[in-house]
Design a protein around this motif. Structure first.
Motif, PDB file in Angstrom:
ATOM      1  N   ALA A   1     -11.405   4.424 -12.615  1.00 45.11           N
ATOM      2  CA  ALA A   1     -10.073   4.523 -13.217  1.00 45.11           C
ATOM      3  C   ALA A   1      -9.028   4.891 -12.163  1.00 45.11           C
ATOM      4  N   LEU A   2      -9.379   5.775 -11.242  1.00 48.83           N
ATOM      5  CA  LEU A   2      -8.462   6.150 -10.164  1.00 48.83           C
ATOM      6  C   LEU A   2      -8.150   4.944  -9.273  1.00 48.83           C
ATOM      7  N   ILE A   3      -9.173   4.197  -8.901  1.00 44.53           N
ATOM      8  CA  ILE A   3      -8.978   3.009  -8.062  1.00 44.53           C
ATOM      9  C   ILE A   3      -8.135   1.977  -8.797  1.00 44.53           C
ATOM     10  N   ALA A   4      -8.401   1.771 -10.083  1.00 45.59           N
ATOM     11  CA  ALA A   4      -7.619   0.811 -10.868  1.00 45.59           C
ATOM     12  C   ALA A   4      -6.160   1.247 -10.963  1.00 45.59           C
ATOM     13  N   GLY A   5      -5.916   2.540 -11.131  1.00 43.49           N
ATOM     14  CA  GLY A   5      -4.543   3.044 -11.198  1.00 43.49           C
ATOM     15  C   GLY A   5      -3.796   2.853  -9.889  1.00 43.49           C
ATOM     16  N   ILE A   6      -4.462   3.143  -8.781  1.00 41.21           N
ATOM     17  CA  ILE A   6      -3.833   2.951  -7.464  1.00 41.21           C
ATOM     18  C   ILE A   6      -3.545   1.468  -7.228  1.00 41.21           C
ATOM     19  N   ALA A   7      -4.492   0.609  -7.599  1.00 40.14           N
ATOM     20  CA  ALA A   7      -4.285  -0.837  -7.435  1.00 40.14           C
ATOM     21  C   ALA A   7      -3.110  -1.308  -8.288  1.00 40.14           C
ATOM     22  N   ALA A   8      -2.997  -0.800  -9.509  1.00 40.55           N
ATOM     23  CA  ALA A   8      -1.881  -1.195 -10.380  1.00 40.55           C
ATOM     24  C   ALA A   8      -0.542  -0.759  -9.788  1.00 40.55           C
TER      25      ALA A   8
ATOM     26  N   LEU B   1       4.478  -2.226  -7.070  1.00 40.42           N
ATOM     27  CA  LEU B   1       5.444  -2.031  -5.986  1.00 40.42           C
ATOM     28  C   LEU B   1       5.642  -3.308  -5.181  1.00 40.42           C
ATOM     29  N   ARG B   2       4.561  -4.040  -4.932  1.00 37.43           N
ATOM     30  CA  ARG B   2       4.702  -5.305  -4.191  1.00 37.43           C
ATOM     31  C   ARG B   2       5.494  -6.332  -4.983  1.00 37.43           C
ATOM     32  N   ARG B   3       5.261  -6.389  -6.290  1.00 35.27           N
ATOM     33  CA  ARG B   3       6.022  -7.342  -7.116  1.00 35.27           C
ATOM     34  C   ARG B   3       7.497  -6.983  -7.122  1.00 35.27           C
TER      35      ARG B   3
ATOM     36  N   VAL C   1      13.570  -9.044  -2.809  1.00 37.92           N
ATOM     37  CA  VAL C   1      13.861  -9.923  -1.670  1.00 37.92           C
ATOM     38  C   VAL C   1      14.344 -11.278  -2.174  1.00 37.92           C
ATOM     39  N   ALA C   2      13.698 -11.784  -3.212  1.00 34.38           N
ATOM     40  CA  ALA C   2      14.094 -13.078  -3.756  1.00 34.38           C
ATOM     41  C   ALA C   2      15.497 -13.015  -4.354  1.00 34.38           C
ATOM     42  N   ALA C   3      15.868 -11.882  -4.930  1.00 34.16           N
ATOM     43  CA  ALA C   3      17.192 -11.740  -5.527  1.00 34.16           C
ATOM     44  C   ALA C   3      18.250 -11.375  -4.489  1.00 34.16           C
ATOM     45  N   GLY C   4      17.827 -11.089  -3.265  1.00 33.02           N
ATOM     46  CA  GLY C   4      18.779 -10.767  -2.214  1.00 33.02           C
ATOM     47  C   GLY C   4      19.216  -9.317  -2.219  1.00 33.02           C
ATOM     48  N   ILE C   5      18.494  -8.468  -2.903  1.00 29.52           N
ATOM     49  CA  ILE C   5      18.873  -7.061  -2.986  1.00 29.52           C
ATOM     50  C   ILE C   5      18.593  -6.338  -1.676  1.00 29.52           C
ATOM     51  N   ASN C   6      17.566  -6.707  -0.991  1.00 28.39           N
ATOM     52  CA  ASN C   6      17.188  -6.016   0.235  1.00 28.39           C
ATOM     53  C   ASN C   6      17.861  -6.602   1.478  1.00 28.39           C
ATOM     54  N   GLN C   7      18.910  -7.367   1.311  1.00 28.85           N
ATOM     55  CA  GLN C   7      19.616  -7.936   2.447  1.00 28.85           C
ATOM     56  C   GLN C   7      20.327  -6.822   3.204  1.00 28.85           C
TER      57      GLN C   7
END
Length: 163
Positions: free
Chosen positions: A114-121, A126-128, A134-140
């Motif tokens: 459960a801990l590993i699954a939570g960290i993976a989620a 965060l990656r999504r 980046v796709a929306a240009g917010i991090n420009q």
């Protein structure tokens, strides 16, 4: 002074709570055996309360189990023999901390999985968010204003301050 006495009596009441479960007639004369009995009782589940040890429970069945543990110790059983006897009689559910075996593997593995699954989620989320930003240009990178834009901004701010 009254506050100190009130706090002291509250602390004593809280600390004496678990000791109330064991009645004086259960306590063994031999301190070594009593210490072993208390240690074993802390590891055994009350079948009525289910989330308390028999050492903490006031249920009649818990008292019967405490007496049984003490009888077995007086008879000369080792701690392991007492535990094995109770597991044979009541099943592994009587143990607050189940033994590690093939049939309890998923019980033991559930927490780390459960801990590993939570960290993976969290990492995936965060990656999504980062790729969406980046796709929306917010991090420009932020660009500085040109001289003309700065003059216009100052003019707007000064006219707003005058109103």
């Amino acid at each position: 002074m009254k506050r100190l006495l009130a706090c002291l009596s509250l602390v004593l009441c809280v600390l004496s709570g678990p000791a109330l479960a064991i009645s004086p007639d259960e306590i063994l004369e031999d301190q070594a055996l009593e210490t072993r009995a208390r240690a074993l009782s802390a590891e055994l589940r009350c079948m009525v309360c289910q989330n308390q040890s028999i050492d903490d429970s006031d249920a009649p069945l818990a008292k019967d189990l405490r007496v049984l543990v003490r009888e077995r110790l007086v008879a000369g059983d080792t701690d392991a023999q007492v535990i094995d006897f109770l597991v044979d009689r009541y099943g592994e559910f009587v143990l607050l901390k189940p033994r590690f075996a093939w049939h309890t593997f998923f019980l033991w593995a559930a927490g780390p999985l459960a801990l590993i699954a939570g960290i993976a989620a969290i990492v995936i989320t965060l990656r999504r968010r980062q790729t969406t930003a980046v796709a929306a240009g917010i991090n420009q990178p932020v660009q500085k204003l040109s001289e003309e834009e700065e003059k216009r901004l100052k003019a707007l701010l000064s006219s707003k301050d005058q109103n």
